[in-house]
Design an enzyme around this catalytic site. Structure first.
Site, short mmCIF file in Angstrom:
data_model
loop_
_atom_site.label_atom_id
_atom_site.label_comp_id
_atom_site.label_asym_id
_atom_site.label_seq_id
_atom_site.Cartn_x
_atom_site.Cartn_y
_atom_site.Cartn_z
N SER A 1 34.39 71.88 42.02
CA SER A 1 33.35 70.88 42.20
C SER A 1 32.61 71.14 43.51
CB SER A 1 33.95 69.47 42.14
OG SER A 1 32.94 68.50 42.00
N HIS B 1 35.10 68.69 33.62
CA HIS B 1 34.76 68.98 35.01
C HIS B 1 36.02 69.42 35.74
CE1 HIS B 1 32.44 68.93 38.66
NE2 HIS B 1 33.27 68.08 39.25
N ASP C 1 28.97 70.25 31.88
CA ASP C 1 29.72 69.72 33.01
C ASP C 1 29.45 68.22 33.18
OD1 ASP C 1 30.01 69.04 36.04
OD2 ASP C 1 31.17 70.87 35.74
#
Length: 482
Positions: free
Chosen positions: A219, A375, A326
């Protein structure tokens, strides 16, 4: 050694079963056992069948020493930086968790993710609700690694034997800041400096003798890898450690600066368009970007926070892991999956997102891009289960490592059945049957592919018509994962 391991593996296959009780060791043996014995073997030389080899080594070790195997300490331990002037947002000391692996010359440094804040107001709110991402005051003393940070070969078949370092994210600046706390900002933003100081500390703990340093992150940490992999390589080079091979692994950090599905006022990281948030943030943080990217985007350095814009300027090898759908990207694009079927316009937007991501990734030589709605992956325990075109992510990373080994021997032909450029071609979320399980956000029930697509507002009749096939045939293909 290899012959012994293979023999031992045959003798002790199924070595996880309880072993016969052994006689207690002699006093002499016990005294010797009080000090840690190390066997400085470099397993990186075993290239032909690394995964199987490592499992055999561990099974043999547990079979021979069942008592000591139970006492193995798998946790990473907290260390604060030697340079106490480099801090978290609130001025508490920054630091890292580390687990050494005696005999290994491979190091894995992981950058944690967790969004960011870009002005005093939303940083104050973040401090109230997510303090551990801005302060080290309540960090635990130990941390257990999972996924690529796991010390267990069955969960982490290729990197389990590396030195593991986890850097907690407490700078809220996508690992880019280089500014101390001021009365005006109220916070320090030192993400890029934290990484540099961790590397300096590790040089005194064996990193100076490393063969490979893999800078990984998920991330915001994945974007942090893209921003910091070259500066880390430059730091090691300046200090004379030119033999350390620095590489990057960016997971779920390849964001797009695309147009939102629905524009909203910019109040926080969720409502704000990606470009607007980063433009504001880079000024607030005193953010720095890699020099080559800065020169390519003078006056518009915010471009360097978006994968496809910064990637062409990166010198170090980088492996990109990115879900084609995502969840964090959809969130900033104002597609919120709340449990209600999506509208046709939203469905088209989601499909177009997959197309856009594919287009930006086509020139990335090493990547893993499944058509899933998710994610982050590399620290999940299911990271070994997801496949693209029959290849898992750990296998793809092994093949990537192998490509450097082969190239160093002037063998330009990649090994057969060892791909490193893996991207799904099917057009909608979760058309890949190995995607992580999806649960209904309200009931918690698991959903199969058809249930999920119907939940998303998928029109089987219309899609079958577009594909020129019978609806029942399309349903059959979806059920079988075709």
């Amino acid at each position: 050694l290899l012959g012994t391991v293979l023999l031992g593996a045959r003798r002790f296959r199924g070595g996880r079963n309880p072993q016969p009780r052994r006689a207690p060791p002699s006093p002499t043996y016990r005294e010797r056992g009080d000090t840690t014995e190390s066997f400085p073997l470099d397993f990186t030389a075993v290239e032909e069948n690394m995964d199987n080899f490592m499992k055999q080594v561990k099974n043999l070790a547990q079979s021979l020493y069942p008592c000591s195997a139970q006492k193995l300490d798998y946790d990473m331990k907290l260390h604060f930086l030697e340079n106490s002037s480099v801090t978290c947002n609130d001025g508490t000391p920054a630091g890292y968790y580390m687990k050494e692996s005696l005999g290994s010359r491979r190091w894995l440094i992981f950058l944690e993710g967790g969004w960011y804040c870009f002005n005093k107001e939303n940083c104050d709110s973040r401090y109230e609700t997510m303090r551990r991402l801005m302060s080290s005051s309540k960090w635990p003393q130990t941390k257990t690694g999972t996924g690529i940070l796991s010390p267990l070969p069955e969960e982490n078949p290729h990197w389990w034997n590396a030195h593991m370092v986890f850097i907690p994210y407490c700078s809220s600046d996508v690992w880019s800041g280089a500014s101390a706390k001021t009365d005006q900002s109220g916070y320090a933003f030192m993400g890029s400096l934290i990484i540099q100081e961790v590397v300096k500390d590790l040089l005194t703990k064996g990193l100076d003798k490393a063969k490979v340093l893999l800078l990984a992150g998920s991330s915001a940490g994945g974007t942090g890898v893209l921003l910091n992999v070259d500066p880390v390589a430059d730091l090691l080079e300046r200090r004379g450690h030119t033999t350390v091979q620095v590489r990057g692994l960016a997971d779920s950090g390849w964001f797009l600066d695309n147009k939102q599905y629905r524009s909203t006022d910019c109040h926080d990281t969720v409502s704000c368009a990606p470009t607007d948030a980063i433009r504001r943030g880079i000024k607030y943080w005193g953010g720095v970007v890699p020099e080559r990217c800065r020169l390519a985007h003078l006056g518009e350095e915010w471009n360097c926070f978006f994968g496809y814009r910064v990637f062409p300027s990166i010198k170090s090898p980088v492996f990109v892991v990115q879900w084609l759908f995502d969840e964090a990207q959809l969130t900033v694009d104002n597609i919120h999956l709340t449990g209600q079927p999506v509208q046709e316009g939203q469905w088209r937007y989601i499909q177009n997102l997959g197309i856009e991501l594919r287009n930006t990734l086509k020139d990335v030589p090493a990547m893993f891009a499944p058509a899933c709605l998710s994610h982050e992956i590399i620290t999940r325990n299911y990271w070994i289960d997801v496949q693209v075109k029959g290849t898992s992510l750990p296998r793809a990373l092994y093949c990537w490592d192998r490509s450097f080994y082969d190239n160093s021997r002037n063998n330009k032909a990649p090994p057969k059945g060892c791909p490193v450029h893996l991207i799904d071609s099917c057009p909608w979320p979760h058309c890949n049957p190995t995607c992580p399980t999806i649960r209904d956000q309200f009931t918690g029930q698991e959903m199969n592919v058809i249930q999920f697509l119907m939940h998303m507002g998928f029109d089987v009749q219309k899609m079958a018509q577009q594909q020129g096939m019978d609806p029942s045939k399309l349903l059959g293909m979806l059920s079988s994962g075709s």
